[in-house]
Design an enzyme around this catalytic site. Structure first.
Site, PDB file in Angstrom:
ATOM      1  N   LYS A 112      57.700 -20.716 -22.283  1.00 12.08           N
ATOM      2  CA  LYS A 112      58.905 -20.251 -22.958  1.00 12.08           C
ATOM      3  C   LYS A 112      58.590 -19.501 -24.250  1.00 12.08           C
ATOM      4  O   LYS A 112      59.380 -18.670 -24.690  1.00 12.08           O
ATOM      5  CB  LYS A 112      59.819 -21.433 -23.289  1.00 12.08           C
ATOM      6  CG  LYS A 112      60.171 -22.352 -22.133  1.00 12.08           C
ATOM      7  CD  LYS A 112      60.972 -21.651 -21.067  1.00 12.08           C
ATOM      8  CE  LYS A 112      61.654 -22.621 -20.111  1.00 12.08           C
ATOM      9  NZ  LYS A 112      60.735 -23.336 -19.213  1.00 12.08           N
TER      10      LYS A 112
HETATM   11  C1  PLP Z   1      60.902 -23.659 -17.896  1.00  8.53           C
HETATM   12  C2  PLP Z   1      59.677 -24.109 -17.203  1.00  8.53           C
HETATM   13  C3  PLP Z   1      59.484 -23.864 -15.841  1.00  8.53           C
HETATM   14  C4  PLP Z   1      60.526 -23.200 -14.977  1.00  8.53           C
HETATM   15  O1  PLP Z   1      60.729 -21.861 -15.330  1.00  8.53           O
HETATM   16  P1  PLP Z   1      62.094 -21.138 -14.873  1.00  8.53           P
HETATM   17  O2  PLP Z   1      62.033 -19.805 -15.509  1.00  8.53           O
HETATM   18  O3  PLP Z   1      63.195 -21.993 -15.418  1.00  8.53           O
HETATM   19  O4  PLP Z   1      62.092 -21.100 -13.403  1.00  8.53           O
HETATM   20  C5  PLP Z   1      58.294 -24.272 -15.274  1.00  8.53           C
HETATM   21  N1  PLP Z   1      57.351 -24.918 -15.996  1.00  8.53           N
HETATM   22  C6  PLP Z   1      57.517 -25.171 -17.304  1.00  8.53           C
HETATM   23  C7  PLP Z   1      56.450 -25.903 -18.029  1.00  8.53           C
HETATM   24  C8  PLP Z   1      58.671 -24.772 -17.960  1.00  8.53           C
HETATM   25  O5  PLP Z   1      58.822 -25.035 -19.258  1.00  8.53           O
END
Ligand code: PLP
Length: 501
Positions: A112
């Site tokens: 993120k």
């Molecule tokens: C948010 C997240 C995901 C999923 O990503 P999306 O874009 O919501 O599909 C997978 N792994 C981790 C560690 C995340 O923080």
């Protein structure tokens, strides 16, 4: 380029899409077209830094931002030491022709950060471009990682505030500690008595409620979103598909033009959707493999074309993917519907009213030309962490391990051994307890705190503990607010309850 709503209305600029987050009709903003990158252009990325590629990708979508604005934002967002690797998103070879794209080298140790380090710059520029003088109030629902990344991104950014709702019992200890210790005078962190879907639905409801907008306006605030429903979150994620492809061309793992499969641990469908956008822009992506945990609503969807949410919700060791209502799928559905917003709206209405909708065999067929899907439950995930570590010495977090398992299953089932990239979305130390249990057995974690588990894991594997995890241990807890799932609006307007300020 303009931006439309997936539900048919709206025609706004890029900066308006970034500033407003969600369209007034409840739809998501989508670009009116996909910019096209030629093979020559993509080949030129092989000689560029991450920041330079980011600038090329961003400016192709964000037409009402100037090139110098984008340059400044990108260089400020993607720098060392905020990222602990100068490549920002390094690619490592795992085994044979399987590679790992590591997206966890930012301040909060999850992917993120890539989008949320940049988003505050895009939001501030957007506010200025649209003569917005109100405070931009970012409201976030988090399944664990978005919250901390948004808080770090927006902390003390003038003209903004950031309020995060997380499922009280739905995140790992490290994830919760990361959030509730957040500093900054404009941050709030609130636990919701419910799961992630409750938190996300609550936030979305506020966004589509005219009375809420009115109340915010009276308080001189403009609500906006830092969830991946915001287009400003999506476009920075397109970048690393291009940089990872270029890195693998440079290392000789693929020839320019040769397809590369990507397997993506998926929750809200933002990360994998960015890969789809990259493919639509001309990147030689072979298949996009969608990996779910036991909450396998998406792998079912890609198998039978029915999206079905009236099912049990499971808490798993990959909590950032514990999601049943996967918001960004709506952007793919828009393409699947031939960009017919009314059709998308009818599916979304069915989903809200009956908990399911079906896209039909023909549309499913078309999606299956690009997407494959699979899932791994916690048992398979733990086995994969252990297997990969024993076999290669590489330590995966549970989300990444879900993807790794799904790739293995995909290869056995199809015989498709196209070079592949596993997207590694978090540091294993964010989930130290579960990762230690996977590597050394459940008994090894008995009586240990999350920090003890991290120490033991590092001693056993030789993988260093990130600074951010070590620092967390001594940070005071500053946020203790909890609310009911129907009390989120009241919580937004309640006086902040930060401690130790
Ligand atoms: C948010 C997240 C995901 C999923 O990503 P999306 O874009 O919501 O599909 C997978 N792994 C981790 C560690 C995340 O923080």
């Amino acid at each position: 380029m303009s931006f439309y709503s997936t539900r048919g209305g709206a025609c706004v600029t890029a900066s308006q899409a970034v500033l407003w987050g969600l369209a007034k009709d409840g739809g998501l903003y989508v670009p009116s077209m996909y910019p096209q990158f030629t093979q020559e252009k993509i080949a030129s990325f092989c000689q560029m830094s991450y920041q330079q590629v980011a600038e090329r990708v961003l400016r192709a979508f964000l037409e009402d931002y100037t090139i110098p604005e984008i340059e400044v934002a990108v260089n400020a967002a993607y720098s060392v030491p905020a990222f602990d690797d100068a490549a920002i998103a390094p690619v490592k070879r795992l085994d044979g022709n399987i590679h790992v794209l590591e997206l966890f080298h930012g301040p909060t140790l999850a992917f993120k950060d890539i989008a949320l380090k940049l988003l505050p710059y895009l939001v501030r520029l957007a506010a200025a471009k649209n003569d917005e003088r109100r405070e931009v109030s970012i409201l976030v629902a988090t399944s664990g990682d978005t919250g901390k990344a948004a808080l770090e991104g927006f902390r003390d950014v003038p003209g903004t505030s950031c309020t995060v709702f997380y499922p009280e019992n739905g995140v790992s200890d490290m994830q919760r500690l990361q959030m509730v210790t957040t500093e900054g005078s404009n941050t709030r962190v609130i636990g919701v008595r419910g799961n992630f879907d409750d938190a996300q639905t609550g936030v979305k409801k506020l966004f589509s409620d005219p009375a809420f907008h009115q109340k915010m306006d009276s308080a001189d605030k403009l609500p906006s979103s830092a969830n991946s429903i915001n287009f400003g979150r999506l476009v920075p994620q397109v970048v690393y598909y291009f940089t990872s492809y270029a890195a693998l061309v440079n290392s000789g793992a693929v020839r320019m033009g040769q397809p590369l499969n990507y397997v993506v641990p998926t929750g809200n469908f933002g990360d994998i959707l960015a890969g789809y956008y990259a493919k639509r822009m001309g990147l030689p992506v072979g298949r996009l493999i969608c990996a779910s945990n036991r909450n396998n609503v998406l792998s079912d969807f890609f198998t039978d074309g029915v999206y079905y949410t009236h099912r049990s919700f499971f808490r798993t060791m990959s909590p950032s993917m514990d999601i049943l209502i996967s918001s960004n799928l709506e952007r793919l559905l828009y393409e699947s519907a031939g960009r017919d917003g009314r059709l998308v709206k009818s599916w979304m209405d069915l989903l809200a009213d009956c908990g399911s909708f079906s896209i039909g065999a023909q549309r499913l067929d078309a999606l299956q030309k690009t997407f494959s899907a699979g899932f791994a439950d916690d048992h398979m995930t733990a086995e994969e962490i252990s297997r990969v570590f024993e076999h290669t010495g590489y330590l995966m977090d549970p989300h990444t391990a879900v993807a790794s398992h799904v790739l293995g299953a995909y290869r056995s089932a199809t015989g498709d051994h196209t070079p592949a990239v596993i997207i590694a979305t978090a540091s294993p130390y964010k989930f130290a307890q579960d990762v230690l249990a996977a590597v050394l057995g459940e008994a090894a974690t008995e009586g240990l705190t999350a920090f003890d588990c991290a120490d033991r894991l590092s001693a056993h594997t030789g993988v260093p503990i990130p600074r951010q995890i070590k620092e967390l241990k001594s940070m005071p807890i500053r946020h203790r607010q909890i609310c009911e799932k129907d009390g989120m609006e009241a919580a937004v307007f309640a006086a902040p309850q930060q401690e130790n300020i």
